[in-house]
Design a protein around this motif. Structure first.
Motif, PDB file in Angstrom:
ATOM      1  N   ARG B 116      10.941 -10.300  10.726  1.00  0.00           N
ATOM      2  CA  ARG B 116      10.518  -9.526  11.657  1.00  0.00           C
ATOM      3  C   ARG B 116      11.090  -7.984  11.732  1.00  0.00           C
ATOM      4  O   ARG B 116      10.422  -6.910  11.642  1.00  0.00           O
ATOM      5  CB  ARG B 116      11.096  -9.596  13.073  1.00  0.00           C
ATOM      6  CG  ARG B 116      10.707  -8.960  14.040  1.00  0.00           C
ATOM      7  CD  ARG B 116      10.081  -9.911  15.098  1.00  0.00           C
ATOM      8  NE  ARG B 116       9.424  -8.638  16.137  1.00  0.00           N
ATOM      9  CZ  ARG B 116       9.417  -8.807  17.571  1.00  0.00           C
ATOM     10  NH1 ARG B 116       9.598 -10.182  18.029  1.00  0.00           N
ATOM     11  NH2 ARG B 116       8.846  -7.799  18.147  1.00  0.00           N
ATOM     12  N   PHE B 117      12.467  -7.934  10.928  1.00  0.00           N
ATOM     13  CA  PHE B 117      12.891  -6.571  10.707  1.00  0.00           C
ATOM     14  C   PHE B 117      13.026  -6.150   9.304  1.00  0.00           C
ATOM     15  O   PHE B 117      13.424  -5.196   8.745  1.00  0.00           O
ATOM     16  CB  PHE B 117      14.350  -6.377  11.196  1.00  0.00           C
ATOM     17  CG  PHE B 117      14.648  -6.411  12.729  1.00  0.00           C
ATOM     18  CD1 PHE B 117      15.133  -7.591  13.341  1.00  0.00           C
ATOM     19  CD2 PHE B 117      14.322  -5.367  13.254  1.00  0.00           C
ATOM     20  CE1 PHE B 117      15.210  -7.647  14.728  1.00  0.00           C
ATOM     21  CE2 PHE B 117      14.448  -5.422  14.881  1.00  0.00           C
ATOM     22  CZ  PHE B 117      15.000  -6.564  15.432  1.00  0.00           C
ATOM     23  N   LYS B 137      20.830  -3.947  12.658  1.00  0.00           N
ATOM     24  CA  LYS B 137      19.751  -5.129  12.690  1.00  0.00           C
ATOM     25  C   LYS B 137      20.273  -6.488  12.589  1.00  0.00           C
ATOM     26  O   LYS B 137      19.889  -7.351  13.471  1.00  0.00           O
ATOM     27  CB  LYS B 137      18.823  -4.914  11.574  1.00  0.00           C
ATOM     28  CG  LYS B 137      17.803  -3.351  12.058  1.00  0.00           C
ATOM     29  CD  LYS B 137      16.761  -3.335  11.016  1.00  0.00           C
ATOM     30  CE  LYS B 137      16.056  -2.126  11.126  1.00  0.00           C
ATOM     31  NZ  LYS B 137      15.162  -1.985  10.039  1.00  0.00           N
ATOM     32  N   SER B 164      12.724   2.005  13.394  1.00  0.00           N
ATOM     33  CA  SER B 164      13.693   0.894  13.603  1.00  0.00           C
ATOM     34  C   SER B 164      14.102   0.741  15.087  1.00  0.00           C
ATOM     35  O   SER B 164      13.973  -0.382  15.663  1.00  0.00           O
ATOM     36  CB  SER B 164      14.887   0.714  12.842  1.00  0.00           C
ATOM     37  OG  SER B 164      14.713   0.761  11.400  1.00  0.00           O
ATOM     38  N   ASP B 166      12.333   1.694  17.396  1.00  0.00           N
ATOM     39  CA  ASP B 166      11.038   1.442  18.090  1.00  0.00           C
ATOM     40  C   ASP B 166      10.671  -0.161  17.767  1.00  0.00           C
ATOM     41  O   ASP B 166      10.427  -0.909  18.933  1.00  0.00           O
ATOM     42  CB  ASP B 166       9.694   1.859  17.528  1.00  0.00           C
ATOM     43  CG  ASP B 166       9.400   3.344  18.154  1.00  0.00           C
ATOM     44  OD1 ASP B 166       8.670   4.169  17.742  1.00  0.00           O
ATOM     45  OD2 ASP B 166      10.340   3.713  18.862  1.00  0.00           O
ATOM     46  N   GLN B 167      10.998  -0.674  16.796  1.00  0.00           N
ATOM     47  CA  GLN B 167      11.115  -2.290  16.497  1.00  0.00           C
ATOM     48  C   GLN B 167      11.996  -2.964  17.557  1.00  0.00           C
ATOM     49  O   GLN B 167      11.819  -3.872  18.112  1.00  0.00           O
ATOM     50  CB  GLN B 167      11.536  -2.339  15.176  1.00  0.00           C
ATOM     51  CG  GLN B 167      10.672  -2.422  14.131  1.00  0.00           C
ATOM     52  CD  GLN B 167      10.933  -2.794  12.523  1.00  0.00           C
ATOM     53  OE1 GLN B 167      12.279  -2.338  12.494  1.00  0.00           O
ATOM     54  NE2 GLN B 167      10.430  -3.379  11.970  1.00  0.00           N
TER      55      GLN B 167
END
Lengths: 413, 308
Positions: B116-117, B137, B164, B166-167
């Motif tokens: 996902r990251f 993260k 990142s 925003d993620q």
């Protein structure tokens, strides 16, 4: 919750054992230790081996030479040493400085026998000449005393004492052995064993102190404490890192057994006969409780520190207790049955390393073994409990400049 | 639901948290804000059960905290809490196992979140090889991979680039929709304003604000205008009602005194802009920013409260 402690144990064990430092320590340290002993023994033997050396002694001849002096010179010749005779002392002196002779001897009725050399440290020549003079003169005096040859022989070669070691298993007969050689072997084995134990304990005690310091300084401890309690964390760390220490210690002992079974260490011979299963079981017990106690103390100190420098300052407060066992090993090894040795081997700080020394040295009464174990376990639990309290209180406090004396404050509930 | 009832915590004679009470409900993002030394870190550690309160109680779903609740809590600390010499996967496995996850669950969740990251290729790398943002993260993954019911995020966007961030924000909002309790601590008021549904503001160990963003702003009234203007706008400094003018990109944030007649002020600004040859393209009355509310309260309280 118990499974969480298991997770911590597994993680800390692998984190410690999977490092290059651990693997190098397990294999290299005993090799270096044995190697340094072997090299030292080799060079010592070489320096004492004069069989290949050509020795020339000057003899200052004069009118005062006695028959006995001539006998002394004759004995020197028998040793395959060369003799240079001269009546000129200046010449012999110069020959000594020029290394043509090792030194020269003279005799006069006032000063007696004198040996002149320019070498202070090699006592081989002077000691040998001293021995020859002593023996020749003694033999000469006794021979002119009017005693019979048989009586002279008894004086020159007096009877020696045969030493026996008694055994409780065989009350009606006595074991016969070369006690001096065995005693020396036991001392060496005991000392080596104790050093290996102490080194293992200190290495892994430092390990856990550093690990706790890392947890605190990197703030990972905050994350860990959301999952486990401080007591669970301390328990897991001690058992995990202590487990790695036990593995290292056992590998070292097995390497020592293998080495002594397969190669006679100079002047010692095989030591494996002393490394009995009973010794392994008892030593493991002493090692486990010893290392658990010391590790708990170092973990507590780690929990008080914020930086490496801070940690070093705090550790210096207990350094006297951690260095004393190294000093006490020698007198206990040399006299394991003395009151001093018995008392020191009962004290919890020292019993882990000293009691195995006494076990190797000879029979330790069962009551002493049991008493020392009870004291070690009881004191160990108490120290671990107090250390756990310091850890619980210290690990959660950030930015505090704890001093060593603050330990007592942190011990409070 | 998480409840803090009259929580007190002392460090010796210093009271770090004083009679603090608030409630955090499921499906809400609660911002805990305050100046340095306000008691935020202590409050966080009390909620995380790292510290024990000297008074009051902390209840989770009406019951006092128990050991089993630790598996339901996720914590992202402000500073990186990772062992540098460990591999990413080993670190995550360890922290997951401490939260009661099985090895298979850990593996599955690790793969999911790394993917996902965009960090899948770093799975077997050591933590020390990661950049600051990547470490953040990974730290975030460790705090959410066990699907906690209560999640505490302390400066979660620290070290992250906008993409990142925003993620991460998207994940936080998903978790909010899933009904989790999310506690959020930050010094960046703009972030708190965007993300949080409810704000708890602390100062000197006391709670000084407790309400939704909307209610707090309404309570404090409007005190800013946003003005898009070209030309020399130095005339604004000469208007008595104006307290401060801040440039925000191409716009100006104009802070005016409380109680000012907004209409009269607007007329004055427009007239003077015309007189000075400036052109106004946009003018909007703003709600007070959390930043200005924070500064006004924290500044006032710091002056009036005695030093402890």
């Amino acid at each position: 919750m118990k499974s969480k402690i298991k997770q911590i144990i597994k993680f800390e064990f692998l984190r410690t054992a999977k490092t290059k430092g651990f693997i190098i320590g397990v294999i290299l340290v005993p090799l270096l230790f044995l190697g340094s002993i072997a090299v030292t023994a080799f060079f010592a033997a070489m320096s004492n081996d004069h069989s290949e050396e050509e020795i020339t002694i000057g003899v200052l001849t004069n009118e005062q030479q006695s028959t006995v002096f001539r006998e002394v010179v004759g004995m020197i010749r028998i040793m395959d040493w060369k003799i240079v005779e001269s009546a000129d002392s200046a010449l012999l002196r110069q020959m000594t400085f020029d290394k043509q002779i090792n030194g020269y001897i003279k005799y006069d009725s006032v000063a007696g026998y004198s040996f002149y050399s320019d070498n202070y440290t090699d006592l081989y020549v002077s000691n040998t000449i001293n021995g020859i003079v002593h023996n020749v003169n003694r033999h000469n005096e006794i021979s002119h005393s009017g005693l019979s040859e048989e009586q002279v022989e008894k004086i020159l070669n007096p009877p020696s004492v045969n030493t026996y070691k008694l055994s409780e298993e065989h009350p009606e007969t006595a074991e016969t052995s070369d006690v001096h050689e065995e005693s020396f072997k036991r001392q060496m084995c005991g000392m080596a064993f104790a050093f290996l134990m102490l080194m293992s304990v200190m290495m892994f005690a430092q390990n856990i102190g550093q690990s706790v310091l890392e947890d605190k300084s990197t703030k990972i401890v905050d994350v860990l404490l959301t999952s486990v309690t401080p007591t669970q964390l301390l328990t897991g760390k001690i058992m995990g890192i202590g487990g790695a220490g036990l593995v290292q210690f056992l590998v070292w002992v097995l390497m020592a057994v293998f080495a002594t079974n397969n190669a006679d260490v100079a002047a010692i011979g095989s030591l494996s006969e002393f490394l009995t299963p009973q010794l392994f079981v008892l030593s493991s017990l002493y090692f486990v409780f010893g290392i658990l106690t010391v590790m708990a103390v170092y973990a507590a100190i780690g929990s008080m520190a914020e930086t490496q420098q801070h940690y070093n300052q705090l550790v210096s407060g207990i350094s006297i207790f951690t260095s004393l066992p190294f000093i006490i090993i020698t007198p206990v090894t040399l006299n394991p049955g003395s009151t001093f040795s018995v008392v020191m081997s009962m004290l919890p700080v020292f019993s882990s390393s000293l009691m195995p020394v006494r076990i190797i040295a000879g029979d330790v009464p069962v009551w002493q073994l049991l008493l020392s174990i009870v004291i070690l376990v009881g004191t160990g639990f108490m120290i671990i409990k107090l250390a756990a309290r310091i850890f619980r209180n210290g690990i959660m406090q950030q930015g505090k400049d704890f001093k060593f004396k603050d330990i007592f404050k942190l011990m409070k509930k | 639901m998480l409840q803090l009832n009259h929580i007190t915590k002392n460090y010796g004679s210093f009271r770090a948290v004083d009679d603090l009470s608030f409630t955090a409900e499921e499906g809400k993002i609660i911002g805990i804000i305050g100046p340095n030394g306000a008691g935020k870190s202590t409050t966080i550690r009390l909620i995380m059960n790292i510290l024990q309160p000297d008074g009051g109680e902390i209840l989770i779903n009406g019951k006092p905290y128990s050991d089993e609740d630790s598996d339901q809590i996720g914590y992202l600390p402000e500073e990186r809490g990772l062992y540098k010499k460990q591999k990413v996967s080993e670190m995550l496995h360890y922290l997951g196992a401490l939260k009661g996850m099985t090895k298979d669950d850990c593996e599955h969740q690790i793969d999911h979140w790394l993917n996902r990251f965009g960090l899948t290729e770093w799975k077997d790398k050591k933590v020390e090889a990661l950049s600051k943002g990547m470490s953040q993260k990974i730290q975030f993954i460790s705090s959410v991979m066990h699907s906690p019911k209560i999640l505490f995020l302390d400066e979660p966007f620290s070290g992250l680039d906008p993409v990142s961030s925003d993620q991460l924000l998207a994940v936080i909002r998903e978790m909010k929709e899933q009904g989790r309790i999310i506690l959020f601590s930050t010094h960046v008021m703009e972030t708190a304003e965007i993300i949080c549904d409810h704000i708890i503001m602390l100062n000197h160990g006391h709670k000084i604000l407790d309400g939704t963003i909307h209610d707090i702003k309404r309570e404090f009234g409007s005190d800013t205008l946003t003005l898009d203007i070209t030309g020399n706008h130095s005339f604004l400094q000469g208007i008595p009602a104006i307290v401060d003018v801040r440039e925000r990109g191409n716009s100006l944030n104009i802070v005016f005194q409380k109680g000012t007649d907004i209409n009269a002020l607007i007329v004055e600004i427009v007239n003077k802009a015309f007189q000075n040859g400036c052109a106004i393209s946009s003018l909007k009355v703003d709600e007070p920013s959390l930043h200005s509310i924070f500064v006004s309260i924290a500044g006032d309280k710091n002056e009036s409260e005695p030093q402890k």
